[in-house]
Scaffold this active site. Structure first.
Site: not given
Length: 133
Positions: A91-93, A97, A99
């Protein structure tokens, strides 16, 4: 406040794809392939572990609807739906969410891990540790 919260609030411009009471979807600024959409929960929950069942259902229902629309619009050979949690889970944010990623056989996108293949007794022991409520 995450970058996604700022996008949802209208502070950062985006190319919106879909919105309902729980979900806000927009084109990923880092398009892996044309049609790559981010489907984010409106409420700023960090991971899937922080969502309610209602929110989780709304998020995945929206992702499915968007995947159908992406398939119709871009005609990819396949679709990857990706959801990651915490940095060790890619997870980068820190805002839950999905994709919706259109895929093609030669697109250069990779996702792999080493298979460990324990025997059935080990798998049963591992399954016994999981208590689903």
């Amino acid at each position: 406040m995450t970058v996604f919260s700022r996008i949802i609030a209208g502070e950062i411009p985006c190319a919106k794809v879909f919105e309902d009471d729980h979900v806000f979807a927009f084109m990923d600024a880092g398009q892996v392939n044309p049609g790559h959409v981010i489907v984010a929960l409106k409420r700023p929950a960090e991971t899937i572990l922080d969502m309610t069942d209602e929110e989780a259902g709304a998020l995945f229902r929206a992702a499915r609807r968007i995947a159908v629309a992406v398939q119709a619009a871009f005609k990819p050979e396949g679709l990857t739906i990706l959801q990651a949690n915490r940095p060790a889970g890619w997870q980068t944010v820190p805002h839950v969410h999905l994709h919706v990623l259109p895929r093609h056989a030669d697109d250069g996108v990779t996702l792999g891990w080493p298979r460990k293949e324990p025997d059935i007794e080990v798998l049963r022991q591992l399954a016994g540790q999981i208590e689903v409520e």
